[in-house]
Scaffold this active site. Sequence first.
Site, PDB file in Angstrom:
ATOM      1  N   GLU A  97     -42.417   4.893 -14.186  1.00  0.00           N
ATOM      2  CA  GLU A  97     -41.915   3.567 -14.550  1.00  0.00           C
ATOM      3  C   GLU A  97     -40.608   3.710 -15.326  1.00  0.00           C
ATOM      4  OE1 GLU A  97     -43.848  -0.233 -16.242  1.00  0.00           O
ATOM      5  OE2 GLU A  97     -45.417   1.287 -16.026  1.00  0.00           O
TER       6      GLU A  97
ATOM      7  N   PHE B 275     -23.026  -1.533  -0.728  1.00  0.00           N
ATOM      8  CA  PHE B 275     -24.344  -2.141  -0.948  1.00  0.00           C
ATOM      9  C   PHE B 275     -24.298  -2.874  -2.285  1.00  0.00           C
ATOM     10  CE2 PHE B 275     -26.261   0.420  -4.373  1.00  0.00           C
ATOM     11  CZ  PHE B 275     -25.336   1.441  -4.451  1.00  0.00           C
ATOM     12  N   GLY B 276     -25.428  -3.477  -2.643  1.00  0.00           N
ATOM     13  CA  GLY B 276     -25.549  -4.102  -3.960  1.00  0.00           C
ATOM     14  C   GLY B 276     -24.457  -5.130  -4.222  1.00  0.00           C
TER      15      GLY B 276
ATOM     16  N   LYS C   4     -27.847   9.211  -0.623  1.00  0.00           N
ATOM     17  CA  LYS C   4     -27.514   9.610  -1.989  1.00  0.00           C
ATOM     18  C   LYS C   4     -27.638  11.126  -2.140  1.00  0.00           C
ATOM     19  CE  LYS C   4     -28.561   6.583  -5.625  1.00  0.00           C
ATOM     20  NZ  LYS C   4     -29.498   6.054  -6.625  1.00  0.00           N
TER      21      LYS C   4
ATOM     22  N   ASN D 267     -33.560   8.633  -1.240  1.00  0.00           N
ATOM     23  CA  ASN D 267     -32.475   8.082  -0.433  1.00  0.00           C
ATOM     24  C   ASN D 267     -31.610   9.239   0.116  1.00  0.00           C
ATOM     25  OD1 ASN D 267     -29.919   7.124   0.312  1.00  0.00           O
ATOM     26  ND2 ASN D 267     -30.046   5.387  -1.100  1.00  0.00           N
TER      27      ASN D 267
ATOM     28  N   ASP E 102     -29.134   6.936 -12.795  1.00  0.00           N
ATOM     29  CA  ASP E 102     -29.447   5.523 -12.943  1.00  0.00           C
ATOM     30  C   ASP E 102     -28.114   4.808 -13.072  1.00  0.00           C
ATOM     31  OD1 ASP E 102     -31.624   3.672 -12.961  1.00  0.00           O
ATOM     32  OD2 ASP E 102     -31.042   3.154 -14.997  1.00  0.00           O
ATOM     33  N   SER E 103     -28.027   3.646 -12.473  1.00  0.00           N
ATOM     34  CA  SER E 103     -26.743   2.958 -12.477  1.00  0.00           C
ATOM     35  C   SER E 103     -26.942   1.460 -12.404  1.00  0.00           C
ATOM     36  CB  SER E 103     -25.911   3.421 -11.275  1.00  0.00           C
ATOM     37  OG  SER E 103     -26.597   3.133 -10.075  1.00  0.00           O
TER      38      SER E 103
HETATM   39  P1  IMP Z   1     -29.750   2.613  -8.607  1.00  0.00           P
HETATM   40  O1  IMP Z   1     -29.381   3.320  -9.875  1.00  0.00           O
HETATM   41  O2  IMP Z   1     -29.238   3.310  -7.398  1.00  0.00           O
HETATM   42  O3  IMP Z   1     -31.208   2.268  -8.552  1.00  0.00           O
HETATM   43  O4  IMP Z   1     -28.968   1.221  -8.625  1.00  0.00           O
HETATM   44  C1  IMP Z   1     -29.375   0.142  -9.418  1.00  0.00           C
HETATM   45  C2  IMP Z   1     -28.745  -1.137  -8.930  1.00  0.00           C
HETATM   46  O5  IMP Z   1     -27.428  -1.250  -9.472  1.00  0.00           O
HETATM   47  C3  IMP Z   1     -28.575  -1.252  -7.422  1.00  0.00           C
HETATM   48  O6  IMP Z   1     -29.727  -1.791  -6.831  1.00  0.00           O
HETATM   49  C4  IMP Z   1     -27.388  -2.193  -7.314  1.00  0.00           C
HETATM   50  O7  IMP Z   1     -27.812  -3.515  -7.464  1.00  0.00           O
HETATM   51  C5  IMP Z   1     -26.552  -1.818  -8.522  1.00  0.00           C
HETATM   52  N1  IMP Z   1     -25.557  -0.786  -8.160  1.00  0.00           N
HETATM   53  C6  IMP Z   1     -25.515   0.510  -8.591  1.00  0.00           C
HETATM   54  N2  IMP Z   1     -24.472   1.167  -8.063  1.00  0.00           N
HETATM   55  C7  IMP Z   1     -23.851   0.276  -7.252  1.00  0.00           C
HETATM   56  C8  IMP Z   1     -22.699   0.381  -6.412  1.00  0.00           C
HETATM   57  O8  IMP Z   1     -22.048   1.425  -6.248  1.00  0.00           O
HETATM   58  N3  IMP Z   1     -22.366  -0.751  -5.764  1.00  0.00           N
HETATM   59  C9  IMP Z   1     -23.043  -1.913  -5.873  1.00  0.00           C
HETATM   60  N4  IMP Z   1     -24.132  -2.056  -6.619  1.00  0.00           N
HETATM   61  C10 IMP Z   1     -24.534  -0.969  -7.326  1.00  0.00           C
END
Ligand code: IMP
Length: 198
Positions: free
Chosen positions: A36, A148-149, A8, A5, A65-66
């Site tokens: 995985e 997002f999210g 990011k 991304n 990871d979040s």
């Molecule tokens: P990733 O760690 O970027 O893969 O995020 C995992 C998932 O957590 C994302 O697809 C969102 O659903 C949620 N998420 C993580 N960070 C955020 C944020 O800052 N805003 C909204 N959703 C988040």
Amino acid sequence: MASGNRGKVAEIAAALAGLPVKVLALGDFGPVAEPEETGGTFEANARIKAAYYADWTGKPCLADDSGLEVDALQGAPGVYSARYAGPGATDSLNNQKLLAQMAKVPDDKRTARFRCVLVYSDPRGSELTAEGTCEGILLHTPRGAGGFGYDPLFYLPALGKTLAEMPLTEKNKASHRGQALRNMADKLARYIHEDRRD
Ligand code: IMP
């Protein structure tokens, strides 16, 4: 940076701008299969990604990871945040599922937090970990068009708006990812400094 991304990667490069490092994205190394994410915690999944890509590129690697932890749902969706609504999940379907699960939860029990864990791993086997959290309240209806999210449902009482109602610079100041990045930048600065002294 273990991410395809570009947004990011740019955010992380900006956070590390004061350090003598050059941030590369996965795309700079050509195609590779994703590992995985089998960990039960954000830290475990970030560690899996950092170690995997450090091994594959032969370079130090930073992975994150979040996700969202909702108190009334005993910490769910947690590590399943991206795939909460099941196979083919989208942000919109995930938000719909979250609202359905929270339908009967009263306002004073709608507390939640975003958590982000960053892991740095290098081919010498050194590892650094940094974390950030962002506390908030889940609304009953989405607000705002940014982010997002789960951002449109995530309200910060101290700022009087959701994460989706903020420009990115403001979100980065308040967010779990911004905080984790600042912590990691501090740790990396110390690590590089100590390494140079050896
Ligand atoms: P990733 O760690 O970027 O893969 O995020 C995992 C998932 O957590 C994302 O697809 C969102 O659903 C949620 N998420 C993580 N960070 C955020 C944020 O800052 N805003 C909204 N959703 C988040």
